[in-house]
Design a protein around this motif. Structure first.
Motif, PDB file in Angstrom:
ATOM      1  N   SER A 138      19.732  17.589  35.328  1.00 15.49           N
ATOM      2  CA  SER A 138      19.530  17.992  33.942  1.00 15.49           C
ATOM      3  C   SER A 138      20.873  18.342  33.331  1.00 15.49           C
ATOM      4  O   SER A 138      21.851  18.571  34.046  1.00 15.49           O
ATOM      5  CB  SER A 138      18.586  19.195  33.865  1.00 15.49           C
ATOM      6  N   ALA A 139      20.918  18.331  32.025  1.00 16.85           N
ATOM      7  CA  ALA A 139      22.133  18.725  31.325  1.00 16.85           C
ATOM      8  C   ALA A 139      21.762  19.813  30.344  1.00 16.85           C
ATOM      9  O   ALA A 139      20.863  19.638  29.519  1.00 16.85           O
ATOM     10  CB  ALA A 139      22.742  17.532  30.600  1.00 16.85           C
ATOM     11  N   ILE A 140      22.413  20.964  30.478  1.00 14.40           N
ATOM     12  CA  ILE A 140      22.164  22.079  29.570  1.00 14.40           C
ATOM     13  C   ILE A 140      23.404  22.237  28.703  1.00 14.40           C
ATOM     14  O   ILE A 140      24.513  22.357  29.226  1.00 14.40           O
ATOM     15  CB  ILE A 140      21.948  23.394  30.346  1.00 14.40           C
ATOM     16  N   GLY A 141      23.202  22.221  27.398  1.00 18.58           N
ATOM     17  CA  GLY A 141      24.352  22.331  26.505  1.00 18.58           C
ATOM     18  C   GLY A 141      24.241  23.549  25.616  1.00 18.58           C
ATOM     19  O   GLY A 141      23.141  24.001  25.297  1.00 18.58           O
ATOM     20  N   LEU A 142      25.388  24.098  25.246  1.00 15.24           N
ATOM     21  CA  LEU A 142      25.416  25.147  24.230  1.00 15.24           C
ATOM     22  C   LEU A 142      26.419  24.715  23.181  1.00 15.24           C
ATOM     23  O   LEU A 142      27.613  24.594  23.473  1.00 15.24           O
ATOM     24  CB  LEU A 142      25.821  26.486  24.853  1.00 15.24           C
ATOM     25  N   TYR A 143      25.930  24.424  21.980  1.00 19.24           N
ATOM     26  CA  TYR A 143      26.799  23.930  20.908  1.00 19.24           C
ATOM     27  C   TYR A 143      26.836  24.906  19.745  1.00 19.24           C
ATOM     28  O   TYR A 143      25.834  25.563  19.448  1.00 19.24           O
ATOM     29  CB  TYR A 143      26.306  22.554  20.410  1.00 19.24           C
ATOM     30  N   PHE A 144      28.003  25.003  19.119  1.00 16.34           N
ATOM     31  CA  PHE A 144      28.155  25.849  17.939  1.00 16.34           C
ATOM     32  C   PHE A 144      28.641  24.997  16.771  1.00 16.34           C
ATOM     33  O   PHE A 144      29.420  24.053  16.966  1.00 16.34           O
ATOM     34  CB  PHE A 144      29.185  26.957  18.193  1.00 16.34           C
ATOM     35  N   GLY A 145      28.190  25.351  15.582  1.00 20.98           N
ATOM     36  CA  GLY A 145      28.624  24.629  14.384  1.00 20.98           C
ATOM     37  C   GLY A 145      29.992  25.085  13.932  1.00 20.98           C
ATOM     38  O   GLY A 145      30.174  25.575  12.827  1.00 20.98           O
ATOM     39  N   THR A 146      30.962  24.915  14.819  1.00 17.30           N
ATOM     40  CA  THR A 146      32.344  25.197  14.442  1.00 17.30           C
ATOM     41  C   THR A 146      33.188  24.165  15.166  1.00 17.30           C
ATOM     42  O   THR A 146      32.668  23.350  15.895  1.00 17.30           O
ATOM     43  CB  THR A 146      32.743  26.638  14.814  1.00 17.30           C
ATOM     44  N   GLY A 147      34.475  24.168  14.958  1.00 19.88           N
ATOM     45  CA  GLY A 147      35.318  23.147  15.568  1.00 19.88           C
ATOM     46  C   GLY A 147      36.656  23.131  14.882  1.00 19.88           C
ATOM     47  O   GLY A 147      37.005  24.100  14.183  1.00 19.88           O
ATOM     48  N   THR A 161      31.433  22.329  18.469  1.00 19.38           N
ATOM     49  CA  THR A 161      32.110  22.543  19.734  1.00 19.38           C
ATOM     50  C   THR A 161      31.041  22.927  20.743  1.00 19.38           C
ATOM     51  O   THR A 161      30.069  23.599  20.388  1.00 19.38           O
ATOM     52  CB  THR A 161      33.207  23.627  19.631  1.00 19.38           C
ATOM     53  N   GLY A 162      31.162  22.450  21.955  1.00 18.47           N
ATOM     54  CA  GLY A 162      30.076  22.722  22.900  1.00 18.47           C
ATOM     55  C   GLY A 162      30.495  22.623  24.345  1.00 18.47           C
ATOM     56  O   GLY A 162      31.543  22.075  24.684  1.00 18.47           O
ATOM     57  N   ILE A 163      29.640  23.213  25.180  1.00 19.39           N
ATOM     58  CA  ILE A 163      29.811  23.154  26.625  1.00 19.39           C
ATOM     59  C   ILE A 163      28.594  22.443  27.187  1.00 19.39           C
ATOM     60  O   ILE A 163      27.470  22.682  26.729  1.00 19.39           O
ATOM     61  CB  ILE A 163      29.825  24.567  27.241  1.00 19.39           C
ATOM     62  N   ILE A 164      28.793  21.573  28.152  1.00 19.70           N
ATOM     63  CA  ILE A 164      27.653  20.975  28.838  1.00 19.70           C
ATOM     64  C   ILE A 164      27.753  21.296  30.313  1.00 19.70           C
ATOM     65  O   ILE A 164      28.818  21.210  30.910  1.00 19.70           O
ATOM     66  CB  ILE A 164      27.593  19.451  28.608  1.00 19.70           C
ATOM     67  N   SER A 165      26.613  21.682  30.878  1.00 13.97           N
ATOM     68  CA  SER A 165      26.542  21.955  32.298  1.00 13.97           C
ATOM     69  C   SER A 165      25.571  20.938  32.901  1.00 13.97           C
ATOM     70  O   SER A 165      24.368  21.007  32.661  1.00 13.97           O
ATOM     71  CB  SER A 165      26.042  23.389  32.480  1.00 13.97           C
ATOM     72  N   GLN A 166      26.120  19.974  33.640  1.00 10.40           N
ATOM     73  CA  GLN A 166      25.265  19.022  34.350  1.00 10.40           C
ATOM     74  C   GLN A 166      24.866  19.715  35.629  1.00 10.40           C
ATOM     75  O   GLN A 166      25.729  20.178  36.359  1.00 10.40           O
ATOM     76  CB  GLN A 166      26.033  17.757  34.702  1.00 10.40           C
ATOM     77  N   SER A 167      23.568  19.745  35.906  1.00  6.53           N
ATOM     78  CA  SER A 167      23.152  20.689  36.929  1.00  6.53           C
ATOM     79  C   SER A 167      21.912  20.239  37.687  1.00  6.53           C
ATOM     80  O   SER A 167      21.090  19.490  37.174  1.00  6.53           O
ATOM     81  CB  SER A 167      22.879  22.031  36.253  1.00  6.53           C
TER      82      SER A 167
END
Lengths: 365, 444
Positions: free
Chosen positions: B47-56, B99-105
């Motif tokens: 699975s891939a869990i992402g946390l994205y924010f509307g900034t950059g 901008t975001g982080i993805i955790s493949q897990s």
């Protein structure tokens, strides 16, 4: 909705398909005719580049124009194991795709002008571009010194062993047979796929025999090769041929090394009968590269506890199964991969300013 | 059509096998404003869990440029050892408006709690920030030798000059090396809120599970980020001639539609009329794209890639190309822009149909792994507030017609100003006014 099933046609084709919902399907035809099975070095590469050229039912031009109109993508790629035809297309275009693949395998015309004007220049360019990478050169050389039979052959055609169009055509006759082909479908209904295969030229392919290559590897001594290159990248690499039951340990080792030593690249090349574990370090400065590599080897010799990396290795395998469903194996117990120490014998290749890079005996002592 | 990336990755073994399921994410909004979106596929192996924010990078300024990227970098480097233990790979992805982080897990619950425990109230250690900034600055230098990507960054910097959309996505080696933990803290406080965040899951994770976990773990602060002043397009050029490079690398674009413009898909189909091209692949020598056959016959380009990039206020529609045939750059640019003229004048039904087929395969094929699916959904929602389902994408592409493209091209492309960016051996790249003149014709 999901089904996965295997079937063997009345003929000898192995067909696997998984069905689900979605607009796109993938079809892969894996032919057991990669570079290790080439009767002359490079024939597999040239044959893979002949795919989708003119065949007796359709010209290459018509093939391209039609596939553009339905938005299908096609690839013919080569590994040491296989020639792989693959396509991504709209689900409803399946019969068209099956026929394209079947006609390519069954009826390619092998026109001499195509060889001279399209296939040969493209193949030579593939080889040229690949060899600009010192890492590619190192891997090629590791295979060459690690194996005695088929796997020691070059991946791409390099003109050292001259190949004529007749050689390619003759190889296609022994390679493109039902026993030598595997078909994999994703987001495809298997019954439909079987039906279309039966009514296509796939069913007219000769039964043939699976191509074989008996693997013999060199792991009873230290083999060494030095490749001088003016590329600014200096490369030190080692290769260890392994047997399939050692895969879990070496897969985890490769995961461990890639994670902890970011400037190195570690890969386990997996085949059905053997595997080659490679560790490659790259730097522009030969002195610091040599120093770093020596300390890395010292770490490896002293023995590493790999068990904390079992989960990460499992993830690596899950991710690679998305690209290579038929090559997957599983790590069953963490006990298989507890500690690792580098074996006394490994094969060794340097690329670049070789006189400034260590020889294998500098590393063992 | 064989995609450019496929060709460039020809040395990789096989194409992705993961099947595209129908993309129709489930949504939940928590009272805090946090959005949760899931595209489940119980058959996926990870699975891939992402946390994205509307900034950059658009929310940065010339002095702290690279800070959003550095925050992502910092998180990944701080947490990757723990992540490895429970079977997860962390990566971050920065763009102009998200901008975001993805955790493949293989262990989504732990991935999510790891993301939450950092982003709920991050602690930026000053010495660690400094070493990360140094590393990022080095990486930014390496990026500068990726010429096709660099000309695109420079294209943004001239086209949107005097606005923050011009800033490089990951900062430059100069700005990155000056960043300190206080810069990160300040930027985080101003731009990371529950209301502009989205937790996204793809692959082997159920929506209900993800909502439950997000409710349990996340306590992002409430508030709204300050929106930067809108960007506007300006016809202009930037040249970095460097005769030591092996080729010429050039990008040209006119203003494209914004992300919520009704012309969004029209412009995408228009760019697919020309698509991508790679001289070394024989497939393209037989292509029905007229531009491809002209370029092949005279071998004036090694590759090109047409794009339609859309942001909140504006966009870029054009192409990026590279060529070793440096004596014939004028032909390459002339014939390309003359083909662009045809969008306004003599485009045919067949070309539109081919472009639509190509575009839909390309867009659907982006969802070819849990990671890519999570990334697209996360970026879309964080930057634009919504993401399109496969049915909507198909419907929107089907709705594009020959007349719509012609109207859009006559309105947005014909005789319009362009931005030009080039590096490498570009002595023969004609001056701005000569190239600008090719955006229209002496005869209609």
């Amino acid at each position: 909705m999901f089904r996965r099933s295997y079937a063997t046609l009345a003929s000898n084709l192995k067909v696997t398909a998984t069905d689900s919902e979605g607009p796109l399907s993938h079809l892969v035809v894996k032919i057991n005719a990669g570079s290790r099975y080439a009767p002359k070095d490079g024939v597999s590469h040239l044959l893979s580049r002949f795919n989708f050229q003119n065949n007796s039912k359709k010209s290459a031009l018509r093939f391209v124009r039609e596939s553009e109109l339905i938005g299908a993508t096609f690839n013919s790629t080569l590994t040491r194991d296989s020639i792989i035809l693959s396509s991504t297309f709209k689900k409803s275009d399946l019969p068209y795709l099956v026929n394209q693949f079947a006609d390519t395998l069954h009826s390619t015309s092998f026109k001499p002008h195509e060889y001279d004007e399209v296939v040969l220049p493209t193949a030579l360019n593939d080889n040229y571009v690949a060899n600009k990478s010192s890492i590619f050169q190192a891997v090629e050389s590791l295979f060459q010194i690690s194996y005695k039979n088929g796997l020691n052959k070059p991946l791409y055609y390099d003109q050292v062993d001259p190949v004529s169009i007749d050689d390619i055509q003759a190889f296609s006759k022994s390679a493109y047979t039902q026993s030598n082909i595997e078909i994999l479908g994703s987001n495809i209904n298997k019954d439909d796929l079987l039906k279309f295969i039966q009514s296509s030229a796939f069913s007219e392919l000769p039964k043939g025999e699976k191509l074989v290559d008996t693997v013999t590897f060199n792991n009873n001594s230290l083999y060494q090769s030095k490749i001088r290159s003016k590329n600014s990248d200096q490369v030190i690499s080692i290769g260890i041929p392994v047997t399939p039951n050692e895969f879990p340990a070496y897969q985890t080792l490769s995961t461990y090394l890639n994670f902890n030593y970011k400037s190195t690249l570690s890969t386990l090349y997996k085949f059905h009968d053997t595997g080659l574990f490679t560790l490659i370090a790259k730097d522009t400065d030969p002195a610091s590269l040599s120093k770093d590599f020596k300390s890395l080897l010292a770490d490896l010799k002293s023995g590493i506890d790999l068990s904390p990396f079992a989960n990460l290795a499992k993830l690596d395998l899950a991710l690679s199964a998305e690209t290579n469903p038929s090559d997957s194996f599983t790590i069953s117990s963490a006990g298989e991969i507890s500690t690792f120490s580098l074996p006394a014998n490994f094969n060794y290749v340097t690329v670049g300013r070789t006189s400034s890079l260590p020889s294998v005996d500098d590393l063992v002592n | 059509m064989i995609s450019r990336s496929n060709c460039l990755n020809a040395f990789r073994t096989a194409s992705r096998y993961y099947s595209t399921s129908i993309i129709k994410p489930k949504y939940t909004s928590l009272p805090s404003g946090l959005t949760i979106a899931t595209q489940s596929d119980p058959n996926a192996k990870s699975s891939a869990i992402g946390l994205y924010f509307g900034t950059g990078s658009k929310y940065e300024n010339p002095y702290n440029n690279g800070v959003s990227s550095l925050i992502g970098n910092y998180f990944v480097n701080l947490n990757q050892n723990d992540a490895a233990k429970f079977g997860s790979i962390l990566s971050f992805e920065n763009s102009r408006e998200s901008t975001g982080i993805i955790s493949q897990s293989i262990n989504p619950e732990q991935s999510l709690s790891q993301l939450a425990s950092f982003f709920n109230s991050p602690d930026f250690d000053s010495s660690l920030v400094q070493s990360q900034a140094k590393l990022a600055s080095k990486n930014a230098e390496i990026f500068e030798s990726n010429y096709p990507k660099m000309v695109l960054e420079h294209l943004h910097s001239v086209a949107f000059q005097n606005s923050s959309l011009a800033l490089p996505v990951n900062g430059t080696s100069d700005t990155l090396s000056t960043l300190q933990s206080s810069d990160l803290e300040k930027f985080f406080k101003k731009n990371y809120f529950a209301s502009n965040a989205v937790v996204v899951g793809a692959g082997n994770i159920a929506h209900e599970t993800l909502v439950e976990l997000a409710e349990k773990h996340f306590s992002l602060k409430e508030g709204l980020p300050e929106q930067p002043k809108p960007a506007s397009f300006l016809g202009s050029e930037v040249r970095m001639r460097d005769d030591t490079l092996p080729k010429a690398y050039i990008a040209i674009a006119a203003e494209g539609p914004a992300i919520d413009s009704p012309d969004y898909y029209t412009a995408l189909v228009a760019s697919s009329v020309f698509g991508s091209y790679l001289y070394s692949e024989p497939f393209y020598h037989n292509s029905g794209v007229k531009l491809a056959s002209i370029l092949t016959e005279y071998h004036v380009a090694d590759s090109y890639d047409h794009f339609s990039l859309s942001y909140k206020d504006s966009g870029l529609w054009g192409f990026v190309t590279e060529t070793a045939n440096i004596g014939n750059i004028d032909d390459l640019i002339h014939f390309t822009l003359k083909e662009w003229n045809r969008l306004s004048i003599s485009l045919t039904e067949t070309e539109v149909e081919r472009a639509k087929a190509h575009l839909s395969t390309k867009l659907f094929n982006q969802f070819n792994s849990p990671k890519n699916t999570a990334s697209i959904i996360g970026k879309d929602i964080a930057s634009g507030g919504r993401t399109a389902t496969t049915a909507q994408i198909q419907h929107n592409i089907d709705a594009v017609s020959l007349s719509k493209i012609k109207n859009w091209a006559q309105d947005a492309l014909y005789d319009k100003d362009i931005a030009i960016s080039g590096t490498g051996q570009i002595e023969a790249l004609l001056e701005y006014s000569r190239i600008r003149a090719d955006m229209s014709m002496m005869r209609w």
